[in-house]
Design a protein around this motif. Structure first.
Motif, mmCIF file in Angstrom:
data_model
loop_
_atom_site.group_PDB
_atom_site.id
_atom_site.type_symbol
_atom_site.label_atom_id
_atom_site.label_comp_id
_atom_site.label_asym_id
_atom_site.label_seq_id
_atom_site.Cartn_x
_atom_site.Cartn_y
_atom_site.Cartn_z
ATOM 1 N N GLU A 187 10.845 5.235 -4.501
ATOM 2 C CA GLU A 187 10.703 4.801 -3.102
ATOM 3 C C GLU A 187 9.821 3.559 -2.999
ATOM 4 N N CYS A 188 8.665 3.638 -3.646
ATOM 5 C CA CYS A 188 7.712 2.536 -3.496
ATOM 6 C C CYS A 188 8.215 1.261 -4.178
ATOM 7 N N SER A 189 8.833 1.416 -5.354
ATOM 8 C CA SER A 189 9.385 0.228 -6.022
ATOM 9 C C SER A 189 10.476 -0.392 -5.159
ATOM 10 N N PRO A 229 0.820 9.910 -12.337
ATOM 11 C CA PRO A 229 1.962 9.163 -12.873
ATOM 12 C C PRO A 229 2.564 8.129 -11.902
ATOM 13 N N HIS A 230 2.191 8.165 -10.614
ATOM 14 C CA HIS A 230 2.971 7.417 -9.620
ATOM 15 C C HIS A 230 3.048 5.908 -9.924
ATOM 16 N N HIS A 231 1.909 5.261 -10.068
ATOM 17 C CA HIS A 231 1.953 3.804 -10.276
ATOM 18 C C HIS A 231 2.432 3.426 -11.676
ATOM 19 N N THR A 232 2.135 4.283 -12.628
ATOM 20 C CA THR A 232 2.637 4.071 -13.984
ATOM 21 C C THR A 232 4.173 4.041 -13.958
ATOM 22 N N ASN A 233 4.757 4.984 -13.217
ATOM 23 C CA ASN A 233 6.221 5.049 -13.107
ATOM 24 C C ASN A 233 6.784 3.893 -12.287
ATOM 25 N N GLU A 234 6.042 3.487 -11.271
ATOM 26 C CA GLU A 234 6.503 2.341 -10.467
ATOM 27 C C GLU A 234 6.616 1.084 -11.334
ATOM 28 N N ILE A 235 5.610 0.867 -12.176
ATOM 29 C CA ILE A 235 5.648 -0.321 -13.051
ATOM 30 C C ILE A 235 6.847 -0.223 -13.992
ATOM 31 N N THR A 260 0.854 -1.199 0.000
ATOM 32 C CA THR A 260 0.000 0.000 0.000
ATOM 33 C C THR A 260 0.883 1.239 0.000
ATOM 34 N N CYS A 261 0.610 2.175 -0.898
ATOM 35 C CA CYS A 261 1.340 3.448 -0.869
ATOM 36 C C CYS A 261 0.942 4.215 0.388
ATOM 37 N N GLY A 262 1.927 4.565 1.160
ATOM 38 C CA GLY A 262 1.652 5.246 2.429
ATOM 39 C C GLY A 262 1.575 6.758 2.274
ATOM 40 N N MET A 312 3.899 -1.061 3.814
ATOM 41 C CA MET A 312 3.534 0.322 3.473
ATOM 42 C C MET A 312 4.743 1.224 3.691
ATOM 43 N N ASN A 313 4.925 2.162 2.777
ATOM 44 C CA ASN A 313 6.025 3.123 2.947
ATOM 45 C C ASN A 313 5.510 4.380 3.649
ATOM 46 N N ILE A 314 6.433 5.131 4.171
ATOM 47 C CA ILE A 314 6.132 6.468 4.679
ATOM 48 C C ILE A 314 7.002 7.406 3.855
HETATM 49 ZN ZN LIG Z 1 3.688 4.681 -3.778
#
Ligand SMILES: [Zn+2]
Length: 462
Positions: A221-223, A246-252, A26-28, A64-66
């Motif tokens: 960070e999330c990746s 863009p966040h999840h698109t970039n994570e993938i 989960t994105c924090g 989850m990240n912070i």
């Molecule tokens: Zn995230």
């Protein structure tokens, strides 16, 4: 279980990589300010998914990240780091800001009975991981250095826009709200992995890297945290709908380029909670938080109950009238449940019938409002004895988490009396006076108090 997957844009059968086990990310929060109730609705959705998976028997590991560095005021890498903005606003160090708002976040998180993920990791604790990833991305030519920063080159991928069904690539990036042209980028949709230059001076949090002193971009960070703690194959990744692009698109993009294979199979997104003027945001003056609701006399769980009444993929409009309504319905529900007496043995067959109905509703893409209807059916069923009803309600509340059954408070004089009797009984046992020990046990049993002997001593149940 069936779950809507943003990646395929349809409801799909959920099949984890390893049978019976789920890795869930989960994105924090970005801890530069309080999380408003719109943010918290998203976490309620994640909590319901987490608890449903456990209820269905999956072994879940959630992370989850912070975000305490690198999230700029625009999600598309322009503007100033949100932590720096907060530092100036409150005249505190970035780490003081992060500590304060992380604590505030988890306080509100607990008030609405959200279960803390097994792994919670601040972005600033994983710098080595981002550097390792970025080094590989540069080596394999997915990333390039320009004007001092490191960028991901989206033209190296066949399907950068896979998550958004190519709706975003039609847009002129420079025309999107809050996005500034960056002349360092080869393609305007390229995104920063590492910053060493910024038009904002005195960035407080800086680390040494092969590309110079700097700080990571938000997306890496999330990746990095997900791959570090949950491994190379992720079952579910979630966030709010505003995270899709863009966040999840970039994570993938960066995760799959780094790993060399598909990374995450299911993308779970919660719709917004709107206020009556439109989207809820932190920029419109006072921030409406769970704690603010509580200070105004509302039960935070009435807010959770309100969220459960609507599907997570539908927008929900918050109003005090709706909250009052939820509060009153929840009070009536608890009141009605408090009057159920423990009568009869648990009817296992009927228990299974209702429990299966409840599970089916949740297995159907988390239909929480229909699951609540099953609860009402249980309450209305006159054929069902009290013990079976209470057992069902207790189980349903493992997912709802709205404290449907309030534990009866033990008054302190009773507690004192029981503890005195327990002491007398163990004394009697020590003296091998088993008749006395048994009579003490029977005396308590007659009052509805059951003693339980464990290797650590004696406890009781009322
Ligand atoms: Zn995230």
């Amino acid at each position: 279980m069936k779950l809507y997957n943003t990646l395929s844009r349809q409801v799909e059968e959920f099949i984890p990589h390893e049978e019976g086990k789920v890795n869930f990310y989960t994105c924090g929060p970005t801890v530069y300010h309080y999380a408003h109730i719109g943010n918290m609705r998203n976490y309620v959705g994640h909590d319901v998914l987490d608890k449903t998976l456990r209820y269905l028997g999956y072994e879940v590991t959630r992370c989850m990240n912070i975000t305490d560095v690198g999230h700029l005021t625009s999600d598309s890498d322009s503007g100033e780091d949100k932590m720096s903005v907060a530092s100036k606003r409150e005249n505190k160090s970035a780490m003081e800001i992060a500590k304060f708002y992380t604590d505030a976040f988890f306080e509100d998180f607990a008030k609405i009975n959200c279960k803390k993920p097994e792994i919670v990791s601040p972005a600033t604790s994983n710098i080595d991981m981002y550097i390792k990833m970025i080094e590989k991305l540069i080596k394999e030519e997915y990333a390039y250095i320009s004007g001092g920063n490191v960028y991901f080159d989206i033209s190296k991928l066949d399907d950068y826009y896979v998550l958004t069904n190519h709706q975003e690539d039609q847009m002129v990036v420079g025309a999107r709200e809050g996005v500034e042209e960056d002349s360092n980028k080869k393609n305007q949709a390229d995104f920063a992995l590492w910053f060493t230059t910024s038009k904002f001076e005195n960035h407080e949090l800086l680390w040494d890297s092969p590309w110079g002193k700097g700080y990571p971009g938000w997306h890496i960070e999330c990746s990095g945290i997900s791959i570090k703690y949950l491994g190379e194959y992720l079952d579910i990744h979630g966030g709010g709908v505003d995270n899709i692009f863009p966040h999840h698109t970039n994570e993938i993009a960066q995760s799959e380029a780094y790993l060399g294979h598909k990374w995450c199979n299911y993308w779970f997104h919660n719709e917004h909670l709107l206020d009556e003027s439109g989207k809820m945001s932190k920029s419109k003056g006072d921030i409406l938080t769970v704690s603010v609701l509580e200070e105004s006399g509302y039960d935070p769980l009435a807010f959770r109950f309100m969220c459960l009444g609507s599907h997570y993929r539908r927008q929900l409009v918050f109003s005090y009238d709706a909250l009052k309504q939820a509060q009153s319905t929840l009070n009536k529900l608890r009141n009605r449940i408090s009057k159920i007496e423990t009568t009869g043995e648990i009817d296992k067959e009927k228990f299974e019938v209702y429990n299966n109905k409840f599970k089916e509703e949740l297995e159907n893409d988390l239909n929480t409002s229909n699951a609540l209807t099953v609860l009402y059916e249980v309450l209305k069923d006159n054929e069902l004895n009290g013990s079976t009803k209470l057992e069902l309600i207790k189980n349903f509340d493992k997912v709802f988490s709205i404290e449907l059954i309030k534990e009866k408070e033990v008054d302190s004089s009773l507690e004192e009396y029981i503890n005195e009797k327990i002491k007398e009984r163990s004394e009697a046992k020590k003296n091998k006076d088993y008749t006395l020990a048994d009579s003490i046990r029977d005396e308590l049993a007659a009052k509805g108090i059951k003693l339980i002997d464990t290797k650590d001593g004696t406890t009781y149940e009322i």
